[in-house]
Design a protein around this motif. Structure first.
Motif, PDB file in Angstrom:
ATOM      1  N   PHE A  26     -41.794 -20.206  12.911  1.00  8.69           N
ATOM      2  CA  PHE A  26     -42.442 -21.407  12.212  1.00  8.69           C
ATOM      3  C   PHE A  26     -42.322 -20.963  10.680  1.00  8.69           C
ATOM      4  O   PHE A  26     -42.497 -19.760  10.190  1.00  8.69           O
ATOM      5  N   SER A  27     -42.240 -22.268   9.754  1.00  5.20           N
ATOM      6  CA  SER A  27     -42.242 -21.763   8.299  1.00  5.20           C
ATOM      7  C   SER A  27     -43.464 -21.488   7.906  1.00  5.20           C
ATOM      8  O   SER A  27     -44.429 -21.918   8.829  1.00  5.20           O
ATOM      9  N   TYR A  28     -43.921 -21.036   6.633  1.00  6.46           N
ATOM     10  CA  TYR A  28     -45.125 -21.036   6.203  1.00  6.46           C
ATOM     11  C   TYR A  28     -45.885 -22.376   6.079  1.00  6.46           C
ATOM     12  O   TYR A  28     -46.978 -22.300   6.568  1.00  6.46           O
ATOM     13  N   ALA A  29     -45.154 -23.571   5.883  1.00 10.82           N
ATOM     14  CA  ALA A  29     -45.814 -24.647   5.551  1.00 10.82           C
ATOM     15  C   ALA A  29     -46.347 -25.243   6.981  1.00 10.82           C
ATOM     16  O   ALA A  29     -47.363 -25.716   7.282  1.00 10.82           O
ATOM     17  N   ASP A  30     -45.514 -25.120   7.981  1.00 15.97           N
ATOM     18  CA  ASP A  30     -45.815 -25.412   9.536  1.00 15.97           C
ATOM     19  C   ASP A  30     -46.938 -24.622  10.031  1.00 15.97           C
ATOM     20  O   ASP A  30     -48.000 -25.036  10.698  1.00 15.97           O
ATOM     21  N   ALA A  31     -46.971 -23.167   9.605  1.00 12.89           N
ATOM     22  CA  ALA A  31     -48.129 -22.317  10.187  1.00 12.89           C
ATOM     23  C   ALA A  31     -49.333 -22.784   9.376  1.00 12.89           C
ATOM     24  O   ALA A  31     -50.270 -22.767   9.990  1.00 12.89           O
ATOM     25  N   ALA A  32     -49.112 -23.282   8.091  1.00 11.24           N
ATOM     26  CA  ALA A  32     -50.077 -23.718   7.319  1.00 11.24           C
ATOM     27  C   ALA A  32     -50.948 -24.827   8.019  1.00 11.24           C
ATOM     28  O   ALA A  32     -52.148 -24.771   8.190  1.00 11.24           O
ATOM     29  N   HIS A  34     -48.777 -11.361   5.217  1.00  8.25           N
ATOM     30  CA  HIS A  34     -48.159 -10.314   4.506  1.00  8.25           C
ATOM     31  C   HIS A  34     -49.295  -8.880   5.022  1.00  8.25           C
ATOM     32  O   HIS A  34     -48.497  -7.734   5.384  1.00  8.25           O
ATOM     33  N   ARG A  35     -50.505  -9.223   5.053  1.00  5.43           N
ATOM     34  CA  ARG A  35     -51.381  -8.271   5.651  1.00  5.43           C
ATOM     35  C   ARG A  35     -51.403  -8.039   6.835  1.00  5.43           C
ATOM     36  O   ARG A  35     -51.257  -7.046   7.433  1.00  5.43           O
ATOM     37  N   GLY A  36     -50.903  -9.154   7.886  1.00  8.44           N
ATOM     38  CA  GLY A  36     -50.990  -8.823   9.155  1.00  8.44           C
ATOM     39  C   GLY A  36     -50.005  -7.998   9.463  1.00  8.44           C
ATOM     40  O   GLY A  36     -50.049  -7.035  10.488  1.00  8.44           O
ATOM     41  N   ARG A  37     -48.687  -8.215   8.957  1.00  2.00           N
ATOM     42  CA  ARG A  37     -47.485  -7.390   9.173  1.00  2.00           C
ATOM     43  C   ARG A  37     -47.801  -5.898   8.749  1.00  2.00           C
ATOM     44  O   ARG A  37     -47.255  -4.989   9.493  1.00  2.00           O
ATOM     45  N   ARG A  38     -48.490  -5.665   7.562  1.00  5.12           N
ATOM     46  CA  ARG A  38     -48.800  -4.615   7.232  1.00  5.12           C
ATOM     47  C   ARG A  38     -49.535  -3.642   8.297  1.00  5.12           C
ATOM     48  O   ARG A  38     -49.297  -2.565   8.627  1.00  5.12           O
ATOM     49  N   LEU A  39     -50.755  -4.303   8.727  1.00  6.37           N
ATOM     50  CA  LEU A  39     -51.655  -3.870   9.491  1.00  6.37           C
ATOM     51  C   LEU A  39     -50.738  -3.467  10.941  1.00  6.37           C
ATOM     52  O   LEU A  39     -51.070  -2.633  11.699  1.00  6.37           O
ATOM     53  N   LEU A  40     -49.887  -4.578  11.438  1.00  2.00           N
ATOM     54  CA  LEU A  40     -48.985  -4.281  12.371  1.00  2.00           C
ATOM     55  C   LEU A  40     -48.333  -3.081  12.312  1.00  2.00           C
ATOM     56  O   LEU A  40     -48.203  -2.010  13.180  1.00  2.00           O
ATOM     57  N   LYS A  41     -47.753  -2.729  11.243  1.00  4.50           N
ATOM     58  CA  LYS A  41     -46.905  -1.495  10.788  1.00  4.50           C
ATOM     59  C   LYS A  41     -47.908  -0.206  11.081  1.00  4.50           C
ATOM     60  O   LYS A  41     -47.357   0.584  11.683  1.00  4.50           O
ATOM     61  N   ALA A  42     -48.904  -0.374  10.485  1.00 10.49           N
ATOM     62  CA  ALA A  42     -50.014   0.740  10.491  1.00 10.49           C
ATOM     63  C   ALA A  42     -50.215   1.188  11.926  1.00 10.49           C
ATOM     64  O   ALA A  42     -50.270   2.401  12.249  1.00 10.49           O
ATOM     65  N   LYS A  43     -50.466  -0.013  12.720  1.00  9.41           N
ATOM     66  CA  LYS A  43     -50.725   0.479  14.141  1.00  9.41           C
ATOM     67  C   LYS A  43     -49.646   1.034  14.894  1.00  9.41           C
ATOM     68  O   LYS A  43     -49.858   1.753  15.617  1.00  9.41           O
ATOM     69  N   LEU A  44     -48.624   0.580  14.353  1.00 11.68           N
ATOM     70  CA  LEU A  44     -47.531   1.171  15.205  1.00 11.68           C
ATOM     71  C   LEU A  44     -47.093   2.438  14.964  1.00 11.68           C
ATOM     72  O   LEU A  44     -46.514   3.284  15.601  1.00 11.68           O
ATOM     73  N   ALA A  45     -47.265   2.782  13.454  1.00 10.14           N
ATOM     74  CA  ALA A  45     -47.208   4.164  13.129  1.00 10.14           C
ATOM     75  C   ALA A  45     -48.186   5.046  14.029  1.00 10.14           C
ATOM     76  O   ALA A  45     -47.766   6.090  14.135  1.00 10.14           O
ATOM     77  N   GLU A  46     -49.306   4.512  14.121  1.00 13.01           N
ATOM     78  CA  GLU A  46     -50.112   5.261  14.727  1.00 13.01           C
ATOM     79  C   GLU A  46     -49.702   5.634  16.356  1.00 13.01           C
ATOM     80  O   GLU A  46     -49.689   6.717  16.699  1.00 13.01           O
ATOM     81  N   GLY A  99     -51.134 -20.733   0.876  1.00 12.14           N
ATOM     82  CA  GLY A  99     -51.212 -19.399   0.082  1.00 12.14           C
ATOM     83  C   GLY A  99     -52.130 -18.453   0.968  1.00 12.14           C
ATOM     84  O   GLY A  99     -51.782 -17.065   1.237  1.00 12.14           O
ATOM     85  N   THR A 100     -53.007 -18.986   1.818  1.00 11.06           N
ATOM     86  CA  THR A 100     -53.668 -18.151   2.677  1.00 11.06           C
ATOM     87  C   THR A 100     -52.846 -17.570   3.923  1.00 11.06           C
ATOM     88  O   THR A 100     -52.918 -16.399   4.290  1.00 11.06           O
ATOM     89  N   VAL A 101     -51.793 -18.422   4.352  1.00  8.20           N
ATOM     90  CA  VAL A 101     -50.827 -18.130   5.430  1.00  8.20           C
ATOM     91  C   VAL A 101     -50.128 -17.078   4.882  1.00  8.20           C
ATOM     92  O   VAL A 101     -50.071 -16.022   5.552  1.00  8.20           O
ATOM     93  N   MET A 102     -49.676 -17.106   3.639  1.00  7.38           N
ATOM     94  CA  MET A 102     -48.785 -15.859   3.086  1.00  7.38           C
ATOM     95  C   MET A 102     -49.485 -14.718   2.989  1.00  7.38           C
ATOM     96  O   MET A 102     -48.936 -13.608   3.435  1.00  7.38           O
ATOM     97  N   SER A 103     -50.755 -14.879   2.496  1.00  4.97           N
ATOM     98  CA  SER A 103     -51.520 -13.537   2.570  1.00  4.97           C
ATOM     99  C   SER A 103     -52.034 -12.856   3.812  1.00  4.97           C
ATOM    100  O   SER A 103     -51.776 -11.699   4.011  1.00  4.97           O
ATOM    101  N   ARG A 104     -52.219 -13.835   4.747  1.00  3.24           N
ATOM    102  CA  ARG A 104     -52.387 -13.110   5.985  1.00  3.24           C
ATOM    103  C   ARG A 104     -51.339 -12.717   6.608  1.00  3.24           C
ATOM    104  O   ARG A 104     -51.440 -11.651   7.580  1.00  3.24           O
ATOM    105  N   ARG A 144     -53.155 -12.301  13.135  1.00  3.84           N
ATOM    106  CA  ARG A 144     -52.338 -12.161  14.215  1.00  3.84           C
ATOM    107  C   ARG A 144     -51.730 -13.642  14.695  1.00  3.84           C
ATOM    108  O   ARG A 144     -50.485 -13.660  14.780  1.00  3.84           O
ATOM    109  N   ASP A 145     -52.685 -14.601  14.594  1.00  5.76           N
ATOM    110  CA  ASP A 145     -51.992 -15.928  14.808  1.00  5.76           C
ATOM    111  C   ASP A 145     -50.996 -16.037  13.922  1.00  5.76           C
ATOM    112  O   ASP A 145     -49.800 -16.892  14.340  1.00  5.76           O
TER     113      ASP A 145
END
Lengths: 83, 195
Positions: B158-164, B179-191, B172-177, B147-148
């Motif tokens: 913020f850019s990826y670099a700023d978020a990092a 991407h996964r965070g957005r997918r989780l958000l969409k799964a939750k919204l679908a529910e 790389g961790t920012v990008m993976s979090r 979520r953060d």
């Protein structure tokens, strides 16, 4: 308008595409697929509006009075520093 | 005071520092609304967000000299805020047994299309399906680390670099979090949307 070959890859590239974070090759790949695929094009557009909607829904303005409270935390007073 | 020119460089330095400090405080205050909007989505309630922002500014005003002028002040403030929020012991709240379901990126769109047809993917129909509350709830249901990053990039812009830099993890961790965070958000919204 159905899912077909290439859509899975296009789906993988969605976030990077909208973030403008793909390599030139990946961009070209996504764009050429999107040119011919209504299914993916709709889903990219959906994602774009969803992102905008998430942002506008989640933004809450600062409550009135907070700025004054923050100002009171200042250690300086502007008049002391001269102009 | 008086008619003497301050020859003393020490006195000039003090005056210059005081001016720098005032400028710093003013610039920081101008960003308060943007800092608040991120803080608001980091915590559950408005009161917690206000407290967090006040603690952030108290610390920022104390340690203003560790800010490098010309660098991103908003990111610097958010770094303090993120650290304070972590320090507040929110890690205790985490329930490691709870692993949310992650779906692919088209998941929500496919659900909407399956229920209402492809035309339902047009902008206005998204709004009909998902209330503002459901978005806010879905965001707050994400695990903190995901979520953060979603809040920083998608709401704080913020850019990826700023978020990092803010969350103190590699890009790389920012990008993976993210991407996964957005997918989780969409799964939750679908529910929520299909409930």
């Amino acid at each position: 308008m159905t899912h077909h070959a290439g859509c899975d890859k296009c789906e993988e590239l969605l976030q990077g595409f909208l973030d403008r974070a793909l390599s030139d090759t990946e961009y070209a790949e996504a764009e050429s697929h999107l040119d011919g695929c209504d299914y993916c094009r709709r889903r990219y557009r959906f994602e774009t509006s969803l992102r905008m909607y998430v942002k506008t829904s989640a933004i809450e303005r600062m409550p009135p009075g907070l700025l004054e409270k923050l100002g009171a935390l200042r250690s300086t007073d502007a008049s002391a520093a001269g102009s | 005071m008086g008619d003497e020119e301050p020859e003393d460089t020490g006195a000039r330095r003090v005056a210059a520092e005081a001016r720098d400090r005032v400028r710093f405080e003013e610039e920081a205050l101008e960003l308060a609304d943007q800092v608040y909007r991120v803080a608001r989505r980091f915590v559950r309630t408005r009161e917690e967000a206000e407290d967090l922002v006040q603690d952030t500014y108290a610390r920022a005003f104390r340690s203003w000299q560790s800010y490098t002028p010309g660098t991103n002040l908003r990111a610097w403030l958010l770094r303090i805020l993120t650290n304070l929020n972590v320090d507040r012991g929110r890690r205790i709240q985490r329930r490691p047994d709870e692993t949310p379901l992650e779906e692919n990126d088209y998941f929500l769109a496919n659900k909407v299309a399956a229920a209402d047809g492809e035309d339902a993917l047009e902008t206005d129909r998204v709004v009909e399906r998902l209330s503002q509350d459901s978005i806010v709830n879905a965001l707050s249901s994400l695990p903190h680390d995901f979520r953060d990053v979603v809040v920083l990039v998608d709401i704080g812009e913020f850019s990826y670099a700023d978020a990092a830099q803010i969350t103190d993890v590699p890009i790389g961790t920012v990008m993976s979090r993210l991407h996964r965070g957005r997918r989780l958000l969409k799964a939750k919204l679908a529910e929520e949307a299909m409930a």
